[in-house]
Design an enzyme around this catalytic site. Structure first.
Site, PDB file in Angstrom:
ATOM      1  N   GLN A   1      -3.142  -2.290  -5.661  1.00 18.02           N
ATOM      2  CA  GLN A   1      -2.624  -2.947  -4.464  1.00 18.02           C
ATOM      3  C   GLN A   1      -3.341  -4.281  -4.242  1.00 18.02           C
ATOM      4  OE1 GLN A   1       0.023  -1.933  -2.641  1.00 18.02           O
ATOM      5  NE2 GLN A   1      -0.161  -3.770  -1.399  1.00 18.02           N
TER       6      GLN A   1
ATOM      7  N   ASP B   1       4.124  -2.764 -11.903  1.00 18.79           N
ATOM      8  CA  ASP B   1       4.348  -3.966 -11.086  1.00 18.79           C
ATOM      9  C   ASP B   1       4.905  -5.112 -11.934  1.00 18.79           C
ATOM     10  OD1 ASP B   1       3.853  -3.905  -8.308  1.00 18.79           O
ATOM     11  OD2 ASP B   1       1.682  -3.752  -8.623  1.00 18.79           O
TER      12      ASP B   1
ATOM     13  N   LYS C   1       4.467   3.832  -0.213  1.00 16.93           N
ATOM     14  CA  LYS C   1       4.750   4.047  -1.630  1.00 16.93           C
ATOM     15  C   LYS C   1       4.539   5.518  -2.000  1.00 16.93           C
ATOM     16  CE  LYS C   1       3.642  -0.698  -2.863  1.00 16.93           C
ATOM     17  NZ  LYS C   1       2.598  -1.661  -3.245  1.00 16.93           N
TER      18      LYS C   1
HETATM   19  N1  GUN Z   1       0.823  -6.695  -2.381  1.00 17.80           N
HETATM   20  C1  GUN Z   1       1.904  -7.313  -1.878  1.00 17.80           C
HETATM   21  N2  GUN Z   1       2.978  -7.105  -2.666  1.00 17.80           N
HETATM   22  C2  GUN Z   1       2.562  -6.348  -3.696  1.00 17.80           C
HETATM   23  C3  GUN Z   1       3.210  -5.803  -4.839  1.00 17.80           C
HETATM   24  O1  GUN Z   1       4.415  -5.970  -5.089  1.00 17.80           O
HETATM   25  N3  GUN Z   1       2.434  -5.078  -5.667  1.00 17.80           N
HETATM   26  C4  GUN Z   1       1.121  -4.883  -5.424  1.00 17.80           C
HETATM   27  N4  GUN Z   1       0.435  -4.158  -6.321  1.00 17.80           N
HETATM   28  N5  GUN Z   1       0.488  -5.357  -4.385  1.00 17.80           N
HETATM   29  C5  GUN Z   1       1.206  -6.098  -3.522  1.00 17.80           C
END
Ligand code: GUN
Length: 283
Positions: free
Chosen positions: A98, A121, A54
């Site tokens: 996360q 998100d 990311k």
């Molecule tokens: N862990 C797995 N998928 C995601 C996601 O789309 N966002 C976040 N913040 N954590 C994750």
């Protein structure tokens, strides 16, 4: 007939280029550089990889990213304090916590603490509600990435039967909501762990979205000939990444299919960049 492959990597690159162009224009016009703050608690190896990807994607798309790494022993209160700081920091436009969080931390309390205008998100109940009502502020990244792949691949959704397997808050539920939304207009069935005879529903699907998190859960002979198969799963099996769909036999029957890796995964990150840009434009 073998399916054509929906290339998530190529589609995501186009989205990322668009974000770069818009971010460059925003900076030239206002001086604002969209800024994503990511929080990673603990040492989960998969999360480390996701967060690094990311960060790299942000840089390439002309966005700023800051990673807050916290130890496994971080208390819920410490995490909430950091979120409050980022909520009130005007230089931060998007906040990403996360997942998964360590077991001693309540994810719901933590995710609810992220300011809804910085919730890139789209996990906050306010943003989930707006999305459900068809007036989204941010779209949830993975489902939005799937919708983009369907659009770019000219897959007709209106009037077709979409079957989503999995009812997670992150993928299954919002995926079903976007597919049934006005404009997409699919007829949606959502299957989950208590559904009887999932195979039967799968065989009815014109569009099949697998988001169960179980390697190769969907067998090739569950796929209706000519269906479009979207595999959201990313499972590590020994040293291989496999999806939630048994790829080769499914590809024999489908008209289109997403690979793992290189399918939905890159789209999720591209949509996160898009949401961060949207957040920066809202201020
Ligand atoms: N862990 C797995 N998928 C995601 C996601 O789309 N966002 C976040 N913040 N954590 C994750």
């Amino acid at each position: 007939m073998a399916a054509s492959i929906i290339d998530g990597k190529a589609i995501s690159e186009k989205t990322r280029d668009e974000v770069l162009q818009e971010a460059t224009e925003l900076k030239a016009r206002t001086g604002i550089v969209p800024h994503l703050a990511a929080i990673l608690v603990g040492n989960d190896p998969a999360s480390q990889v996701y967060v690094r990807n990311k960060e790299r994607a942000c840089e390439k798309a002309g966005l700023r990213s800051t990673l807050h790494r916290l130890p496994e022993t971080t208390t819920q209160q410490e995490l909430l304090t950091l979120i409050q700081q980022l909520n009130s920091d005007a230089s931060v436009h998007g906040i990403l916590v996360q997942l998964p969080l360590p077991k001693h931390i309540d994810s719901v309390t933590v995710l609810d603490a992220v300011h809804p205008l910085k919730d890139v998100d789209a996990f906050h109940p306010e943003n989930v509600g707006l999305m459900l009502q068809g007036r989204p502020r941010f779209l949830p990244c993975t489902p939005a990435g799937v919708m983009k792949m369907l659009q770019v691949s000219n897959v007709q959704t209106a009037g077709r039967h979409a079957v989503v397997i999995g009812r997670s808050d992150i993928v299954g539920k919002p995926m079903a909501a976007l597919l049934m939304q006005k404009g997409a207009d699919a007829t949606v069935t959502l299957c989950h762990s208590r559904t009887t005879d999932i195979r039967r529903w799968c065989l009815e699907a014109d569009i099949l979205v697998a988001a169960v998190g179980i390697p190769e859960f969907v067998k090739g002979d569950w796929v209706k000939p000519g269906a479009v198969v979207i595999d959201v799963g990313i499972n590590r099996v020994e040293d291989r990444l496999v999806g939630d769909v048994e790829y080769s036999p499914a590809a024999e029957r489908a008209s289109m299919i997403t690979p793992v890796p290189g399918g939905v995964g890159p789209m999720t990150i591209a949509m996160l960049l898009r949401n961060t840009l949207t957040a920066a434009k809202m201020i």
